[in-house]
Design a protein around this motif. Structure first.
Motif, PDB file in Angstrom:
ATOM      1  N   UNK A  88     -17.383  11.220   1.758  1.00 18.35           N
ATOM      2  CA  UNK A  88     -16.046  11.790   1.548  1.00 18.35           C
ATOM      3  C   UNK A  88     -15.372  11.132   0.357  1.00 18.35           C
ATOM      4  N   UNK A  89     -15.570   9.826   0.199  1.00 16.06           N
ATOM      5  CA  UNK A  89     -14.895   9.144  -0.905  1.00 16.06           C
ATOM      6  C   UNK A  89     -15.491   9.565  -2.242  1.00 16.06           C
ATOM      7  N   UNK A  90     -16.818   9.765  -2.281  1.00 16.06           N
ATOM      8  CA  UNK A  90     -17.456  10.215  -3.536  1.00 16.06           C
ATOM      9  C   UNK A  90     -16.970  11.633  -3.870  1.00 16.06           C
ATOM     10  N   UNK A  91     -17.022  12.506  -2.862  1.00 20.75           N
ATOM     11  CA  UNK A  91     -16.693  13.913  -3.114  1.00 20.75           C
ATOM     12  C   UNK A  91     -15.216  14.162  -3.410  1.00 20.75           C
ATOM     13  N   UNK A  95       0.830  -1.222   0.000  1.00 21.20           N
ATOM     14  CA  UNK A  95       0.000   0.000   0.000  1.00 21.20           C
ATOM     15  C   UNK A  95       0.864   1.271   0.000  1.00 21.20           C
ATOM     16  N   UNK A  96       0.471   2.193  -0.869  1.00 19.20           N
ATOM     17  CA  UNK A  96       1.176   3.482  -0.929  1.00 19.20           C
ATOM     18  C   UNK A  96       0.147   4.613  -0.960  1.00 19.20           C
ATOM     19  N   UNK A  97       0.457   5.787  -0.380  1.00 18.53           N
ATOM     20  CA  UNK A  97      -0.450   6.929  -0.533  1.00 18.53           C
ATOM     21  C   UNK A  97      -0.497   7.287  -2.028  1.00 18.53           C
ATOM     22  N   UNK A  98      -1.548   7.935  -2.553  1.00 20.11           N
ATOM     23  CA  UNK A  98      -2.495   8.644  -1.739  1.00 20.11           C
ATOM     24  C   UNK A  98      -3.728   7.788  -1.492  1.00 20.11           C
ATOM     25  N   UNK A  99      -4.399   7.975  -0.341  1.00 18.89           N
ATOM     26  CA  UNK A  99      -5.639   7.274  -0.049  1.00 18.89           C
ATOM     27  C   UNK A  99      -6.446   8.052   0.992  1.00 18.89           C
ATOM     28  N   UNK A 100      -7.713   7.639   1.106  1.00 22.70           N
ATOM     29  CA  UNK A 100      -8.591   8.211   2.132  1.00 22.70           C
ATOM     30  C   UNK A 100      -8.575   7.245   3.304  1.00 22.70           C
ATOM     31  N   UNK A 101      -8.459   7.760   4.519  1.00 20.60           N
ATOM     32  CA  UNK A 101      -8.344   6.844   5.660  1.00 20.60           C
ATOM     33  C   UNK A 101      -9.329   7.191   6.775  1.00 20.60           C
ATOM     34  N   UNK A 150     -11.954   9.369  -4.233  1.00 18.29           N
ATOM     35  CA  UNK A 150     -10.931   8.439  -3.727  1.00 18.29           C
ATOM     36  C   UNK A 150     -10.954   7.097  -4.470  1.00 18.29           C
ATOM     37  N   UNK A 151      -9.764   6.595  -4.769  1.00 14.24           N
ATOM     38  CA  UNK A 151      -9.656   5.284  -5.439  1.00 14.24           C
ATOM     39  C   UNK A 151      -9.314   4.198  -4.424  1.00 14.24           C
ATOM     40  N   UNK A 152      -8.692   4.647  -3.303  1.00 17.29           N
ATOM     41  CA  UNK A 152      -8.299   3.688  -2.256  1.00 17.29           C
ATOM     42  C   UNK A 152      -8.817   4.163  -0.912  1.00 17.29           C
ATOM     43  N   UNK A 192     -16.367   0.527  -6.579  1.00 17.39           N
ATOM     44  CA  UNK A 192     -15.128   0.101  -7.255  1.00 17.39           C
ATOM     45  C   UNK A 192     -13.877   0.664  -6.601  1.00 17.39           C
ATOM     46  N   UNK A 193     -13.901   0.782  -5.272  1.00 19.95           N
ATOM     47  CA  UNK A 193     -12.749   1.340  -4.533  1.00 19.95           C
ATOM     48  C   UNK A 193     -11.970   0.192  -3.890  1.00 19.95           C
ATOM     49  N   UNK A 194     -10.633   0.297  -3.891  1.00 19.38           N
ATOM     50  CA  UNK A 194      -9.798  -0.710  -3.218  1.00 19.38           C
ATOM     51  C   UNK A 194      -9.806  -0.433  -1.720  1.00 19.38           C
TER      52      UNK A 194
END
Ligand code: KG4
Ligand code: ZN
Length: 337
Positions: A255-258, A125-131, A261-263, A288-290
């Motif tokens: 937050x992920x929709x807005x 795992x590498x950034x960028x991502x939403x956590x 975010x892909x991860x 379809x998000x990891x």
């Protein structure tokens, strides 16, 4: 590069050696949890005393299980905030002494950044991502732009999710920590038996609030007691857990929709929760998000996650001197110490 991590922010005294931020060579944890169970929550004074007694042995064991001595270590990473101040000070002072005596760099690590880093262990795992960072003391949605660059998107205005679960568990007379007990007993309960409304935070779409939910569950218990009605604890636990998880997922999804975010990554003690894991999986599949979770053994407090984050902080040049202090509170996006 080998980093020795030291963690003592709450009731776990932990030390670990991690190579290049991802490969765990040792991970030792001593906990005073059993002593706190008697009081239904962590007693800071007891926790500090146990840290002081255990830290030296825990660090020696971590080095020995990693087959190394302090000479083989490239840097010493230590949790310096946030947490119980007396507990943090034991780890920080030990790390300062060891760094000074062995002439090794000292790397201060924010505890919640450590929780995020538990997701780097044994994986790519590498950034960028939403956590979503959910622990006993904090509930945050953050955007991890880079290993050391974090932007807060939302956070709780009052209780953390873990704190609400622990207090609800206590009101249900379940063993401490309530989050763990609620997860377990909920498997036998009906999550639709009780309805809890989702708290709204009027001026923010991403901030959480859990204190109203906690009060609502306590009221259900008191009302039933007054009417001498019997409540099935498994049903109440399952319904409460569902309400907490639904709140967490609702805002994470928004937050992920807005943010596109892909991860998505989930971290912190509450990331061990089975309902949170399954609901997050459903939500991510829909978009379809990891999705990444830490391995169960790295969800709770440990030092492998501190060594992992310490590695990435060290690569960015984050090094402290012997004036390093511990802090009970600190924002996750703080970059100075
Ligand atoms: O990250 P952590 O170990 O310590 C803090 O940094 O606070 O988180 C502890 C929190 C406690 O509130 C505990 O009840 C919760 O994590 N927790 C869980 C589960 N395992 C631990 N909550 C729900 N389900 C679980 N399986
Ligand atoms: Zn923690």
């Amino acid at each position: 590069m080998k980093i020795l991590g030291i963690e003592s922010s709450c009731d776990e005294t932990a030390a670990a050696v991690v190579e290049n931020g991802r490969k765990v060579l040792s991970n030792i944890i001593a906990t005073s949890l059993e002593e706190h169970k008697l009081y239904g929550g962590v007693v800071p004074e007891i926790a500090s005393r146990r840290h002081a007694e255990s830290i030296s042995g825990v660090v020696s064991e971590a080095l020995s299980q990693a087959n190394c001595t302090v000479d083989d270590i490239d840097a010493i990473a230590v949790t310096y905030a946030p947490g119980l101040i007396g507990s943090l000070l034991v780890g920080v002072n030990f790390a300062k002494g060891l760094a000074l005596a062995s002439n090794k760099p000292l790397v201060p690590v924010h505890h919640l950044r450590g929780h995020i880093a538990s997701n780097y262990i044994d994986c790519e795992l590498e950034p960028e991502f939403l956590c979503l960072v959910v622990s006993g003391g904090h509930s945050h949605i953050v955007s991890v732009k880079d290993y050391t660059e974090i932007e807060v998107i939302g956070k709780t205005r009052d209780d953390a999710a873990g704190e609400a679960l622990d207090k609800a568990g206590r009101a249900m007379k379940l063993a401490y920590p309530g989050g763990v007990s609620i997860d377990k007993i909920s498997k036998e309960g009906n999550e639709n038996a009780f309805q809890f409304s989702h708290p709204k935070v009027s001026d923010s779409i991403y901030d959480y609030s859990f204190s109203g939910l906690k009060t609502a569950v306590i009221n259900v218990i008191h009302n039933a007691e007054q009417k001498a009605e019997e409540i099935k604890t498994a049903d109440l636990a399952a319904s409460f857990q569902r309400a907490v998880v639904d709140c967490l997922i609702e805002k994470l999804e928004l937050a992920s929709i807005n943010t596109g975010a892909k991860k998505i990554v989930i971290a912190g003690g509450v990331s061990a929760n089975s309902k949170l894991r399954s609901e997050a999986e459903k939500m991510c599949k829909k978009h379809g998000i990891t999705l990444s979770f830490p391995q169960l053994k790295y969800c709770g407090d440990n030092a492998a996650m501190i060594a992992s984050q310490g590695y990435f902080e060290y690569l960015k040049g984050v090094v402290a001197d012997e004036s390093l202090n511990a802090y009970a509170t600190m924002n996750i996006d703080t970059t100075s110490f």
